[in-house]
Design a protein around this motif. Structure first.
Motif, short mmCIF file in Angstrom:
data_model
loop_
_atom_site.label_atom_id
_atom_site.label_comp_id
_atom_site.label_asym_id
_atom_site.label_seq_id
_atom_site.Cartn_x
_atom_site.Cartn_y
_atom_site.Cartn_z
N SER A 489 0.75 -1.27 -0.09
CA SER A 489 -0.02 -0.16 -0.02
C SER A 489 0.81 1.38 0.08
O SER A 489 1.90 1.19 0.46
CB SER A 489 -0.78 0.13 1.31
N ASN A 490 0.42 2.32 -0.67
CA ASN A 490 0.91 3.77 -0.74
C ASN A 490 2.42 3.86 -1.10
O ASN A 490 3.18 4.53 -0.84
CB ASN A 490 0.64 4.19 0.66
N ASN A 491 2.83 2.75 -1.86
CA ASN A 491 4.20 2.81 -2.42
C ASN A 491 4.37 3.62 -3.83
O ASN A 491 3.27 4.03 -4.54
CB ASN A 491 4.69 1.49 -2.61
N LEU A 492 5.63 3.98 -4.13
CA LEU A 492 5.99 4.55 -5.16
C LEU A 492 7.08 3.91 -6.03
O LEU A 492 8.11 3.77 -5.46
CB LEU A 492 6.38 6.11 -5.07
N ILE A 493 6.72 3.51 -7.11
CA ILE A 493 7.74 2.63 -7.69
C ILE A 493 8.07 3.18 -9.21
O ILE A 493 7.10 3.50 -9.79
CB ILE A 493 7.09 1.11 -7.84
N ALA A 494 9.13 3.28 -9.67
CA ALA A 494 9.52 4.22 -10.77
C ALA A 494 10.66 3.53 -11.55
O ALA A 494 11.61 2.94 -10.80
CB ALA A 494 9.77 5.54 -10.65
N ASP A 495 10.73 3.16 -12.76
CA ASP A 495 11.96 3.08 -13.54
C ASP A 495 12.41 1.84 -13.55
O ASP A 495 13.90 1.63 -13.74
CB ASP A 495 12.97 4.17 -13.58
N PRO A 496 11.62 0.57 -13.50
CA PRO A 496 12.22 -0.71 -13.68
C PRO A 496 12.86 -0.61 -14.87
O PRO A 496 12.41 -0.24 -16.14
CB PRO A 496 11.28 -1.64 -13.41
N VAL A 497 14.21 -1.52 -14.97
CA VAL A 497 14.98 -1.65 -16.37
C VAL A 497 14.55 -2.72 -17.24
O VAL A 497 14.28 -2.39 -18.40
CB VAL A 497 16.30 -1.14 -15.79
N ARG A 498 14.65 -3.94 -16.71
CA ARG A 498 14.61 -5.06 -17.59
C ARG A 498 14.14 -6.18 -16.91
O ARG A 498 14.30 -6.45 -15.56
CB ARG A 498 15.95 -5.26 -18.11
N GLU A 499 13.16 -7.04 -17.49
CA GLU A 499 12.79 -8.29 -17.08
C GLU A 499 12.19 -8.31 -15.65
O GLU A 499 12.37 -9.13 -14.93
CB GLU A 499 13.86 -9.25 -16.92
N GLY A 500 11.34 -7.13 -15.69
CA GLY A 500 10.33 -7.34 -14.51
C GLY A 500 9.62 -5.90 -14.74
O GLY A 500 9.74 -5.22 -15.76
N SER A 501 9.05 -5.48 -13.52
CA SER A 501 8.07 -4.34 -13.83
C SER A 501 8.07 -3.61 -12.26
O SER A 501 8.82 -4.01 -11.30
CB SER A 501 6.66 -4.32 -14.35
N ALA A 502 6.88 -2.74 -12.08
CA ALA A 502 6.85 -2.03 -10.84
C ALA A 502 6.24 -3.13 -9.71
O ALA A 502 6.94 -3.22 -8.67
CB ALA A 502 5.95 -0.92 -10.83
N ILE A 503 5.28 -3.69 -9.93
CA ILE A 503 4.48 -4.69 -8.95
C ILE A 503 4.47 -5.86 -9.73
O ILE A 503 3.57 -5.98 -10.71
CB ILE A 503 3.23 -3.97 -8.43
N GLN A 504 4.86 -6.86 -9.16
CA GLN A 504 4.71 -8.44 -9.76
C GLN A 504 4.08 -9.31 -8.64
O GLN A 504 4.43 -9.28 -7.45
CB GLN A 504 5.86 -9.24 -10.15
N ILE A 505 2.86 -9.85 -9.09
CA ILE A 505 2.52 -11.07 -8.20
C ILE A 505 2.52 -12.42 -8.88
O ILE A 505 1.93 -12.43 -10.14
CB ILE A 505 0.64 -10.72 -8.09
N GLY A 506 3.35 -13.02 -8.19
CA GLY A 506 4.01 -14.04 -8.92
C GLY A 506 3.84 -15.43 -8.27
O GLY A 506 4.32 -15.58 -7.13
N SER A 507 3.30 -16.50 -9.25
CA SER A 507 3.15 -17.83 -8.60
C SER A 507 4.32 -18.53 -9.39
O SER A 507 4.23 -19.16 -10.46
CB SER A 507 1.74 -18.54 -9.15
N ARG A 508 5.60 -18.38 -8.59
CA ARG A 508 6.89 -19.08 -9.19
C ARG A 508 7.85 -19.17 -8.25
O ARG A 508 7.76 -18.87 -6.92
CB ARG A 508 7.62 -17.80 -10.16
#
Length: 679
Positions: A489-508
């Motif tokens: 909650s209430n986070n700030l995420i910027a500028d991921p560069v490669r092979e991912g993104s800002a928020i991931q929900i992963g079954s892995r």
């Protein structure tokens, strides 16, 4: 995240090389000036300072991200006679890893000058200089002046930057492929199975270019005073890139009189002698006398783990008390596989009950980690802790800032700065429960910024709240791998560069399933959604990924803002090899704002379902919904269905797309969105 899984080489259909080239070309223009700056060019002489947060107008991110003591100024908005580089979102370039995807490149003799927006006596400079021709880094000078008067010369280094090649990377720019049997996007092939063996351009996939340094200025300067950074004409660096300057008014050192003062036990504040044993003596005495340990201002050399349990350790403030160590090769590998040790505060193993009642605050931990070795325990803080707190720390140049191996409970991690990591900034690994991560600032990680990894035992009832994560070079800003009843909650995420993104929900990664609920609430992402190298597709700013099993817990995404998305705002995807086995369902998106997408608002590449309510979007590059389902294209429509619960403005979710019309364009053209503005 420590993981050898990247050998798994996820892959979708392989596009033609021309298509990849067109995509990369489009990405090169996918950024713009921050809202609040009239243009991206350096302003005229006398122009006021442009203060940003994650290179955005602070009004766009009010109430989101860490509450920090410093003010951020991007170099591209300052006065310079150098060259503004960027924007560029293609990996392996200097602008792509810069905050806001732009920076200033200085040649010897050139400068960049910042006007202080508020009183300050300390600065942090984020920069890049070249690597040595054979790797290992160089050092180079940077002159710092205030109001035209030279203060001192900083010594910049690239010894902690510049990684190359395939995971887990190498420091050697001249290395051949580390994994010749892996799929290589650049040649659309598996090299080991290709005749003749394809050549690669060296250095291959350079990354992790930036580092940062802090400097106390020696006195306070007023708002409107000028801080100039100049590359001396004598510099041995062919170029110096300045990304940004953070300025701060640091208070006086904190003094603790009623404490076990580490100096009384032989600790050396000059850093010349190893102080580990002296600090351990202070800890033992403090535990007997029920006192805290106090580390006065100074630099203390520590080259191994200090085991902590039932103790409070306080520094004079993380600008003043620095625990700094070298990475030391072990004569034989440790039972856990480590081949090095280094500075770190570690709790007891969870198998031994973990540590309890540990409180660390007010100091910096500076490691010496220059390569990624996943078996090494060279983290700033590690082990298992219960009923413990970590507050006001500054951690850099370790493998992972804070890696906690549970089961464990009730840990509060607050107000820390974690930068320049080889891997994650923080990872809750295995059975961490009832814990809080709040108001932490993270920049330049080599893997996930903040992660919960429910391997073997589920993480439960944890909250990541009001953190800032900027420029993770690999993987995601915030990643949740399985678990029960967690909140982001209430986070700030910027500028991921490669092979991912800002928020991931992963079954892995062998994680336990998602159960109960997962709440993703009131977060803001900026310039997110990277080009997934193995799949040759663009990711969403938030993406749900079913690899090991289906995702069918109650996932509620509420109040998020996805700004200036490189590709999609929202992606739901299953791995190609398991797309007919696993699905993603029961996901609810509500009260979402999407301002700018390179392609779509929603991209579905899985079977399953999601509902949408009050999801407003503007500046959409392609069709609002890119629904491929699981790629069977049946007469009944897509295997993924969307439910419109009303209030979805902007025309992105049209009635004809519901519930499961196939609207699949596997790789739609990228249309650069305009910079985000106030809604």
């Amino acid at each position: 995240m420590n993981r050898s899984m990247r050998a798994a080489r996820p892959r979708w259909r392989r596009p033609a090389t021309a298509a990849v080239t067109a995509l990369v070309t489009a990405l090169g223009i996918l950024a713009g000036p921050p809202a609040g700056a009239a243009s991206g060019k350096p302003g005229p002489a006398g122009a006021g300072p442009v203060v940003t947060r994650a290179a955005l107008d602070p009004a766009l991110v009010a109430g989101r991200g860490a509450r920090v003591a410093f003010l951020e100024q991007e170099a591209e908005n300052a006065q310079t006679n150098g060259e503004v580089i960027g924007p560029d979102r293609t990996a392996y370039t200097l602008p792509s890893e810069a905050s806001g995807r732009r920076a200033v490149k200085l040649l010897p003799g050139q400068h960049v000058e910042f006007t202080l927006p508020a009183a300050a006596n300390a600065i942090t400079v984020r920069y890049s200089i070249p690597d040595a021709p054979t790797g290992g880094g160089i050092t180079a000078p940077l002159d710092v002046a205030a109001n035209g008067k030279r203060l001192r010369t900083m010594t910049l280094t690239s010894q902690y930057a510049w990684l190359y090649n395939q995971y887990p990377f190498t420091n050697d720019p001249n290395a051949d492929l580390l994994h010749p049997d892996w799929w290589i996007t650049e040649c659309s092939c598996v090299p080991a199975g290709t005749t003749p063996y394809p050549s690669i351009t060296k250095p291959f996939r350079p990354s992790h270019f930036y580092d940062e340094q802090r400097l106390l200025l020696g006195r306070s300067y007023r708002a409107g005073d000028r801080i100039r950074l100049t590359v001396p004409a004598r510099s041995n660096a062919a170029w110096t890139v300045i990304d940004l300057l953070d300025s701060e008014l640091v208070g006086p050192p904190r003094v603790r009189l009623r404490a076990a003062n580490a100096l009384a036990f032989g600790a050396d504040p000059t850093g010349r002698r190893d102080s580990a044993a002296a600090i351990e003596r202070a800890i033992a005495y403090a535990k007997r006398k029920k006192l805290p340990v106090y580390l006065p201002p100074g630099t203390y050399q520590v080259n191994r783990h200090i085991i902590v349990d039932d103790v409070t350790i306080e520094g004079a403030g993380n600008w003043y008390t620095i625990i700094k160590g070298r990475e030391v090769a072990l004569p034989t590998p440790a039972p856990d596989g480590s081949v090095h040790t280094g500075v770190g505060f570690y709790g007891r193993d969870a198998a031994d009950g973990g540590s309890r009642n540990v409180h660390l605050s007010g100091f910096a931990i500076e490691g010496d980690v220059r390569e990624r070795i996943d078996t090494d325990q060279v983290n700033g803080i590690g082990g298992a802790f219960n009923d413990s707190t970590f507050d006001g720390l500054h951690i850099r140049h370790t493998k992972v800032g804070i890696w906690l191996d549970g089961p464990m409970r009730n840990v509060r991690i607050t107000n820390n700065i974690i930068v320049d990591q080889i891997a994650d900034a923080l990872n809750f690994h295995t059975g961490v429960t009832d814990s809080l991560v709040a108001d932490n600032f993270v920049r330049n990680t080599g893997d996930d910024g903040l992660a919960m990894w429910s391997e073997a035992t589920a993480n439960a009832r944890n909250t990541f709240d009001r953190n800032t994560v900027q420029s993770p070079v690999l993987a995601n800003g915030i990643a949740i791998y399985g678990g029960t009843d967690n909140t982001v909650s209430n986070n700030l995420i910027a500028d991921p560069v490669r092979e991912g993104s800002a928020i991931q929900i992963g079954s892995r990664f062998g994680a336990e399933p998602f159960t109960g609920h997962l709440r993703i609430t009131n977060n803001t992402t900026a310039r997110a959604g990277t080009y997934e190298l193995n799949w040759n597709i663009g990711l969403g700013a938030i993406w749900l990924y079913a690899l090991d099993r289906s995702i069918d817990a109650r996932i509620e995404v509420t109040g998020d803002a996805y700004l200036d998305n490189t590709y999609n705002a929202i992606m739901l995807v299953s791995e190609w090899g398991v797309k007919d086995l696993y699905s993603i369902s029961n996901v609810r998106f509500r009260n979402i704002r999407v301002d700018g997408t390179g392609t779509s608002v929603v991209s579905a590449r899985t079977a399953g379902s999601a509902s949408f309510q009050n999801v407003d979007a503007r500046n959409v590059g392609a069709v609002g919904v890119n629904n491929c389902g699981s790629f069977h294209f049946t007469p009944a429509g897509s295997e993924f269905s969307l439910t419109d619960l009303g209030g979805n403005d902007g025309g992105w979710l049209a009635p004809w797309q519901l519930p499961n019309t196939i609207t699949c364009d596997d790789r739609p053209p990228v249309v650069p969105p305009p910079p985000p503005t106030r809604w």
